[in-house]
Motif scaffolding. Structure first.
Motif, PDB file in Angstrom:
ATOM      1  N   ILE A 116      86.362 -62.646   9.765  1.00 47.73           N
ATOM      2  CA  ILE A 116      87.806 -63.083  10.356  1.00 47.73           C
ATOM      3  C   ILE A 116      87.197 -63.957  11.706  1.00 47.73           C
ATOM      4  O   ILE A 116      86.548 -63.518  12.644  1.00 47.73           O
ATOM      5  CB  ILE A 116      88.554 -61.857  10.769  1.00 47.73           C
ATOM      6  N   HIS A 117      87.897 -65.178  11.751  1.00 51.35           N
ATOM      7  CA  HIS A 117      87.613 -66.093  12.848  1.00 51.35           C
ATOM      8  C   HIS A 117      89.044 -66.073  13.316  1.00 51.35           C
ATOM      9  O   HIS A 117      89.966 -66.261  12.838  1.00 51.35           O
ATOM     10  CB  HIS A 117      87.264 -67.434  12.404  1.00 51.35           C
ATOM     11  N   ILE A 118      89.124 -65.854  14.925  1.00 50.59           N
ATOM     12  CA  ILE A 118      90.146 -66.006  15.645  1.00 50.59           C
ATOM     13  C   ILE A 118      90.585 -67.410  16.080  1.00 50.59           C
ATOM     14  O   ILE A 118      89.640 -67.959  16.772  1.00 50.59           O
ATOM     15  CB  ILE A 118      90.191 -65.089  16.819  1.00 50.59           C
ATOM     16  N   SER A 119      91.709 -67.906  15.667  1.00 49.48           N
ATOM     17  CA  SER A 119      92.061 -69.198  15.727  1.00 49.48           C
ATOM     18  C   SER A 119      92.354 -69.667  17.235  1.00 49.48           C
ATOM     19  O   SER A 119      92.847 -68.815  18.126  1.00 49.48           O
ATOM     20  CB  SER A 119      93.410 -69.431  14.986  1.00 49.48           C
ATOM     21  N   THR A 120      92.295 -70.927  17.589  1.00 55.40           N
ATOM     22  CA  THR A 120      92.754 -71.417  18.657  1.00 55.40           C
ATOM     23  C   THR A 120      93.979 -71.170  19.083  1.00 55.40           C
ATOM     24  O   THR A 120      94.193 -71.114  20.126  1.00 55.40           O
ATOM     25  CB  THR A 120      92.347 -73.009  18.772  1.00 55.40           C
ATOM     26  N   GLN A 121      94.616 -71.107  18.090  1.00 52.39           N
ATOM     27  CA  GLN A 121      96.322 -70.620  18.467  1.00 52.39           C
ATOM     28  C   GLN A 121      96.394 -69.276  19.092  1.00 52.39           C
ATOM     29  O   GLN A 121      97.657 -69.154  19.511  1.00 52.39           O
ATOM     30  CB  GLN A 121      97.031 -70.771  16.962  1.00 52.39           C
ATOM     31  N   ALA A 122      95.446 -68.524  19.164  1.00 56.07           N
ATOM     32  CA  ALA A 122      95.467 -66.988  19.794  1.00 56.07           C
ATOM     33  C   ALA A 122      95.149 -67.327  21.397  1.00 56.07           C
ATOM     34  O   ALA A 122      95.223 -66.265  22.067  1.00 56.07           O
ATOM     35  CB  ALA A 122      94.637 -66.042  18.962  1.00 56.07           C
ATOM     36  N   ASN A 123      94.956 -68.447  21.618  1.00 54.80           N
ATOM     37  CA  ASN A 123      95.081 -68.668  23.237  1.00 54.80           C
ATOM     38  C   ASN A 123      93.811 -68.070  23.780  1.00 54.80           C
ATOM     39  O   ASN A 123      93.809 -67.352  24.799  1.00 54.80           O
ATOM     40  CB  ASN A 123      95.988 -68.557  23.882  1.00 54.80           C
ATOM     41  N   ASN A 124      92.681 -68.184  23.187  1.00 56.28           N
ATOM     42  CA  ASN A 124      91.422 -67.714  23.685  1.00 56.28           C
ATOM     43  C   ASN A 124      90.969 -68.323  24.847  1.00 56.28           C
ATOM     44  O   ASN A 124      90.184 -69.431  24.617  1.00 56.28           O
ATOM     45  CB  ASN A 124      90.357 -67.336  22.725  1.00 56.28           C
ATOM     46  N   VAL A 125      91.007 -67.852  26.042  1.00 59.18           N
ATOM     47  CA  VAL A 125      90.617 -68.460  27.127  1.00 59.18           C
ATOM     48  C   VAL A 125      89.826 -67.714  28.207  1.00 59.18           C
ATOM     49  O   VAL A 125      89.285 -68.076  29.068  1.00 59.18           O
ATOM     50  CB  VAL A 125      91.772 -69.299  28.136  1.00 59.18           C
ATOM     51  N   ASN A 126      89.518 -66.427  27.961  1.00 55.28           N
ATOM     52  CA  ASN A 126      88.725 -65.790  28.758  1.00 55.28           C
ATOM     53  C   ASN A 126      87.777 -64.580  27.916  1.00 55.28           C
ATOM     54  O   ASN A 126      87.868 -64.500  26.906  1.00 55.28           O
ATOM     55  CB  ASN A 126      89.386 -64.727  29.896  1.00 55.28           C
ATOM     56  N   TRP A 127      86.714 -64.427  28.748  1.00 52.73           N
ATOM     57  CA  TRP A 127      85.638 -63.444  28.043  1.00 52.73           C
ATOM     58  C   TRP A 127      86.176 -62.160  27.381  1.00 52.73           C
ATOM     59  O   TRP A 127      85.699 -61.645  26.434  1.00 52.73           O
ATOM     60  CB  TRP A 127      84.462 -63.388  28.768  1.00 52.73           C
TER      61      TRP A 127
END
Length: 420
Positions: A116-127
């Motif tokens: 499973i890859h988590i989309s850019t739509q999930a707003n991943n901006v921190n570690w």
């Protein structure tokens, strides 16, 4: 240098033909959309049968296929997605791209072994967010487009090395944060988070003062109005070395609704840049400026490096027009080649004449420029002009050519049509 792993080059595939072109021109993997749950309703997308064919084609060549299912789902989507997954359970897909926690849980239940890859739509901006997704079982996190190189490097340093990090490196930019747009819903009733975006960010806008209805004032002093939301396209090709050194696992190219010619050109350029970096060895890499000339031969809105080098300063928008820059036409695609006669069988796309200078964009090697000195129609009658799109013509080439070679030509007139 030896410790640096070569990043995956991930290409868009809006249909089965584009999938094949992307892999032929150097992509390591492609991302596709099924007929549901994808954020590109305008793409042709893949039927179940096409998914199976695409996976087989990729796996035979040691490549991968990822299925995009990254809509922001409502209640009615949940059960439908579950049934969709059950149908795909034995498809051989390498990963599913998701943005929603509920979809994530459902995928784990129905297809527990798929990545499973988590989309850019999930707003991943921190570690910490990336780490949390990893602990829940995600294989990869696709970072938001609003990330800088330094932020990406910090995420890489603070997350497990087994967690893959992906980022968009080329293609259209969205004015809304990580693509989560409500403007399309409000302006047109089309849900951008369900793949039906009307692209209102490309429209022309004026300012209206409350006490002066009907008086439309340009936001900038320009009689044509201003395209205040209209971003230039992302292009990080010149900075391939910095992308690699940031620790990214995968370079993602946007463009599932773009043409095969676009996919071939952009993929080939990034393939060459990545390979050049690893062939040069530590400290020896120098960017080949001709690669930037290549990606400028496909239609685009001007280029920007987006957020990679910090907060944009205003040059990233095109305030004058939402039109594409189109300097080249794709005039034909090679279907076959006869070594005895030197004739290439070509399906024509745009008009061209005997005597025109064209360029051959081939899956392997540099492009080749030549003059069309001899061509015939499908019946072998010599012709002066290829004038009927989708017709078959035969062209004598001065080098051997392979199937899926694209024939392009610099535009003569601004009004001509061009491949997107």
């Amino acid at each position: 240098m030896n410790e640096t792993k070569k990043p995956e080059l991930l290409a868009p595939a809006g249909n089965l033909d584009k999938l094949k072109i992307a892999l032929r021109y150097g992509a390591d993997a492609v991302y596709i959309g099924g007929e549901e749950f994808s954020l590109r309703a305008a793409a042709d997308n893949f039927s179940y049968e096409d998914i199976l064919r695409g996976v087989d084609y990729a796996h035979e060549r040691g490549k991968k296929v990822y299925l995009t299912a990254n809509i922001i789902p409502h209640n009615k989507d949940v059960s439908e997605y579950g049934e969709y997954l059950k149908k795909l359970k034995n498809s051989g897909l390498d990963a599913v791209i998701l943005s929603d926690l509920g979809m994530f849980a459902l995928t784990k239940e129905i297809m527990p072994d798929i990545d499973i890859h988590i989309s850019t739509q999930a707003n991943n901006v921190n570690w910490k967010s990336a780490e949390a997704w990893y602990k829940m079982g995600a294989k990869r996190v696709i970072l938001a487009r609003e990330m800088s190189l330094s932020e990406i490097s910090e995420i890489r340093a603070k997350t497990p090395p087994e967690l893959e990090l992906e980022a968009f490196v080329h293609g259209a930019m969205c004015i809304s944060y990580s693509g989560r747009c409500l403007l399309s819903n409000y302006m047109s009733g089309r849900d951008g988070n369900h793949g039906e975006c009307a692209h209102p960010c490309r429209w022309k806008y004026f300012l209206v003062e409350e006490q002066r209805p009907g008086e439309y004032m340009p936001v900038f002093e320009n009689e044509r109005g201003t395209f205040i939301y209209n971003s230039k396209d992302l292009c990080m090709l010149r900075h391939t070395d910095k992308l690699i050194e940031s620790g990214l696992s995968s370079f993602k190219i946007e463009g599932r609704v773009k043409s095969e010619f676009y996919v071939a050109t952009v993929v080939k350029a990034y393939r060459k840049a990545i390979d050049d970096y690893f062939e040069a060895g530590s400290g020896g890499y120098k960017f080949d400026e001709s690669l930037l000339e290549e990606v400028e031969k496909v239609s685009h809105r001007g280029y920007t490096t987006g957020f990679y080098f910090g907060r944009p300063g205003g040059e990233e928008q095109n305030y004058k027009s939402s039109s594409y820059i189109r300097n080249y036409d794709m005039v034909g695609v090679v279907l076959g080649y006869d070594e005895n006669t030197g004739l290439a069988k070509v399906v024509q796309k745009n008009r061209f004449f005997r005597g025109d200078t064209v360029e051959l964009l081939r899956p392997y090697g540099d492009f080749h420029a030549m003059t069309v000195e001899y061509m015939t129609d499908e019946n072998g009658m010599e012709i002066e002009v290829a004038n009927h799109p989708q017709s078959i013509v035969y062209i004598k080439t001065d080098v051997p050519v392979e199937p899926d070679t694209f024939i392009r030509m610099k535009r003569k007139r601004s009004g001509d049509s061009a491949a997107k």
